[in-house]
Design a protein around this motif. Structure first.
Motif, PDB file in Angstrom:
ATOM      1  N   UNK A   1       0.843  -1.183   0.000  1.00  0.00           N
ATOM      2  CA  UNK A   1       0.000   0.000   0.000  1.00  0.00           C
ATOM      3  C   UNK A   1       0.887   1.245   0.000  1.00  0.00           C
ATOM      4  N   UNK A   2       0.565   2.204  -0.836  1.00  0.00           N
ATOM      5  CA  UNK A   2       1.312   3.452  -0.937  1.00  0.00           C
ATOM      6  C   UNK A   2       1.055   4.300   0.294  1.00  0.00           C
ATOM      7  N   UNK A   3       2.081   4.879   0.829  1.00  0.00           N
ATOM      8  CA  UNK A   3       1.920   5.733   1.993  1.00  0.00           C
ATOM      9  C   UNK A   3       2.096   7.195   1.600  1.00  0.00           C
ATOM     10  N   UNK A   4       1.297   8.063   2.189  1.00  0.00           N
ATOM     11  CA  UNK A   4       1.393   9.485   1.879  1.00  0.00           C
ATOM     12  C   UNK A   4       2.393  10.189   2.779  1.00  0.00           C
ATOM     13  N   UNK A   5       2.802   9.562   3.870  1.00  0.00           N
ATOM     14  CA  UNK A   5       3.820  10.162   4.727  1.00  0.00           C
ATOM     15  C   UNK A   5       5.141   9.470   4.422  1.00  0.00           C
ATOM     16  N   UNK A   6       5.848  10.017   3.456  1.00  0.00           N
ATOM     17  CA  UNK A   6       7.094   9.424   3.010  1.00  0.00           C
ATOM     18  C   UNK A   6       8.224  10.404   3.246  1.00  0.00           C
ATOM     19  N   UNK A  12      11.746  10.923  -7.293  1.00  0.00           N
ATOM     20  CA  UNK A  12      10.607  11.435  -8.057  1.00  0.00           C
ATOM     21  C   UNK A  12      10.711  10.956  -9.489  1.00  0.00           C
ATOM     22  N   UNK A  13       9.585  10.895 -10.138  1.00  0.00           N
ATOM     23  CA  UNK A  13       9.529  10.437 -11.519  1.00  0.00           C
ATOM     24  C   UNK A  13       8.761  11.464 -12.340  1.00  0.00           C
ATOM     25  N   UNK A  14       9.293  11.837 -13.454  1.00  0.00           N
ATOM     26  CA  UNK A  14       8.646  12.819 -14.325  1.00  0.00           C
ATOM     27  C   UNK A  14       7.375  12.214 -14.916  1.00  0.00           C
ATOM     28  N   UNK A  15       6.366  13.045 -15.062  1.00  0.00           N
ATOM     29  CA  UNK A  15       5.108  12.614 -15.663  1.00  0.00           C
ATOM     30  C   UNK A  15       4.493  13.795 -16.406  1.00  0.00           C
ATOM     31  N   UNK A  28       0.943  30.158 -12.973  1.00  0.00           N
ATOM     32  CA  UNK A  28       2.260  30.725 -13.277  1.00  0.00           C
ATOM     33  C   UNK A  28       2.320  32.197 -12.881  1.00  0.00           C
ATOM     34  N   UNK A  29       1.241  32.931 -13.127  1.00  0.00           N
ATOM     35  CA  UNK A  29       1.202  34.348 -12.755  1.00  0.00           C
ATOM     36  C   UNK A  29       1.331  34.520 -11.240  1.00  0.00           C
ATOM     37  N   UNK A  30       0.816  33.569 -10.502  1.00  0.00           N
ATOM     38  CA  UNK A  30       0.882  33.625  -9.041  1.00  0.00           C
ATOM     39  C   UNK A  30       2.131  32.920  -8.499  1.00  0.00           C
ATOM     40  N   UNK A  31       3.012  32.523  -9.407  1.00  0.00           N
ATOM     41  CA  UNK A  31       4.269  31.848  -9.077  1.00  0.00           C
ATOM     42  C   UNK A  31       4.055  30.583  -8.242  1.00  0.00           C
ATOM     43  N   UNK A  32       3.036  29.829  -8.619  1.00  0.00           N
ATOM     44  CA  UNK A  32       2.755  28.561  -7.954  1.00  0.00           C
ATOM     45  C   UNK A  32       3.596  27.479  -8.617  1.00  0.00           C
ATOM     46  N   UNK A  33       4.274  26.683  -7.804  1.00  0.00           N
ATOM     47  CA  UNK A  33       5.055  25.572  -8.317  1.00  0.00           C
ATOM     48  C   UNK A  33       4.070  24.467  -8.700  1.00  0.00           C
ATOM     49  N   UNK A  34       3.930  24.216  -9.995  1.00  0.00           N
ATOM     50  CA  UNK A  34       2.950  23.262 -10.502  1.00  0.00           C
ATOM     51  C   UNK A  34       3.221  21.856  -9.969  1.00  0.00           C
ATOM     52  N   UNK A  35       4.480  21.444  -9.950  1.00  0.00           N
ATOM     53  CA  UNK A  35       4.819  20.107  -9.461  1.00  0.00           C
ATOM     54  C   UNK A  35       4.433  19.934  -7.997  1.00  0.00           C
ATOM     55  N   UNK A  38       0.607  19.870  -7.721  1.00  0.00           N
ATOM     56  CA  UNK A  38       0.075  18.595  -8.203  1.00  0.00           C
ATOM     57  C   UNK A  38       0.332  17.494  -7.184  1.00  0.00           C
ATOM     58  N   UNK A  39       1.523  17.471  -6.615  1.00  0.00           N
ATOM     59  CA  UNK A  39       1.858  16.469  -5.606  1.00  0.00           C
ATOM     60  C   UNK A  39       0.939  16.602  -4.389  1.00  0.00           C
ATOM     61  N   UNK A  40       0.702  17.827  -3.955  1.00  0.00           N
ATOM     62  CA  UNK A  40      -0.189  18.047  -2.815  1.00  0.00           C
ATOM     63  C   UNK A  40      -1.610  17.595  -3.139  1.00  0.00           C
ATOM     64  N   UNK A  41      -2.064  17.879  -4.353  1.00  0.00           N
ATOM     65  CA  UNK A  41      -3.402  17.473  -4.762  1.00  0.00           C
ATOM     66  C   UNK A  41      -3.554  15.962  -4.848  1.00  0.00           C
ATOM     67  N   UNK A  42      -2.547  15.287  -5.387  1.00  0.00           N
ATOM     68  CA  UNK A  42      -2.595  13.815  -5.474  1.00  0.00           C
ATOM     69  C   UNK A  42      -2.545  13.212  -4.075  1.00  0.00           C
ATOM     70  N   UNK A  43      -1.711  13.776  -3.202  1.00  0.00           N
ATOM     71  CA  UNK A  43      -1.636  13.300  -1.819  1.00  0.00           C
ATOM     72  C   UNK A  43      -2.994  13.431  -1.139  1.00  0.00           C
ATOM     73  N   UNK A  44      -3.654  14.564  -1.343  1.00  0.00           N
ATOM     74  CA  UNK A  44      -4.972  14.795  -0.757  1.00  0.00           C
ATOM     75  C   UNK A  44      -5.995  13.805  -1.326  1.00  0.00           C
ATOM     76  N   UNK A  45      -5.941  13.538  -2.617  1.00  0.00           N
ATOM     77  CA  UNK A  45      -6.870  12.595  -3.241  1.00  0.00           C
ATOM     78  C   UNK A  45      -6.653  11.178  -2.713  1.00  0.00           C
ATOM     79  N   UNK A  46      -5.388  10.795  -2.507  1.00  0.00           N
ATOM     80  CA  UNK A  46      -5.084   9.475  -1.940  1.00  0.00           C
ATOM     81  C   UNK A  46      -5.631   9.369  -0.528  1.00  0.00           C
ATOM     82  N   UNK A  47      -5.418  10.401   0.271  1.00  0.00           N
ATOM     83  CA  UNK A  47      -5.915  10.399   1.649  1.00  0.00           C
ATOM     84  C   UNK A  47      -7.431  10.272   1.680  1.00  0.00           C
ATOM     85  N   UNK A  48      -8.110  11.016   0.833  1.00  0.00           N
ATOM     86  CA  UNK A  48      -9.575  10.966   0.773  1.00  0.00           C
ATOM     87  C   UNK A  48     -10.056   9.585   0.323  1.00  0.00           C
ATOM     88  N   UNK A  49      -9.416   9.020  -0.701  1.00  0.00           N
ATOM     89  CA  UNK A  49      -9.808   7.703  -1.214  1.00  0.00           C
ATOM     90  C   UNK A  49      -9.580   6.618  -0.167  1.00  0.00           C
TER      91      UNK A  49
END
Length: 82
Positions: A1-6, A12-15, A28-35, A38-49
């Motif tokens: 099982x994948x753990x979110x607390x790593x 890391x792997x490019x995707x 980009x205008x708000x200088x948000x780091x997309x990677x 995205x990682x935070x969003x996927x982590x949140x989705x895993x936790x919710x699932x």
């Protein structure tokens, strides 16, 4: 099982991720780091699932416990200070 607390040093792997152009431009205008976002969003989705899966797997036990409390009350209620 994948753990979110790593560990932070996890490899890391490019995707490729497709995003709406306006969303990407605003990020980009708000200088948000997309990677990182995205990682935070996927982590949140895993936790919710995982939470939803745990609730589904344990629904019978939860319902049984709730039915017991409804019928008999809390097991240690006489020791409550409030």
């Amino acid at each position: 099982m994948l753990t979110t607390s790593r560990p932070r040093a996890a490899s890391k792997r490019a995707t490729n991720v497709s995003l709406p152009e306006d969303l990407l431009a605003e990020a980009k205008a708000l200088q948000i780091n997309i990677s990182q976002a995205a990682e935070a969003g996927v982590t949140q989705a895993i936790t919710r699932a995982r939470s939803e899966l745990w609730l589904a797997e344990n629904q019978e036990a939860i319902e049984s416990s709730n039915a017991y409390v409804e019928k008999h009350g809390l097991p240690l209620a006489k020791y409550r200070m409030f």
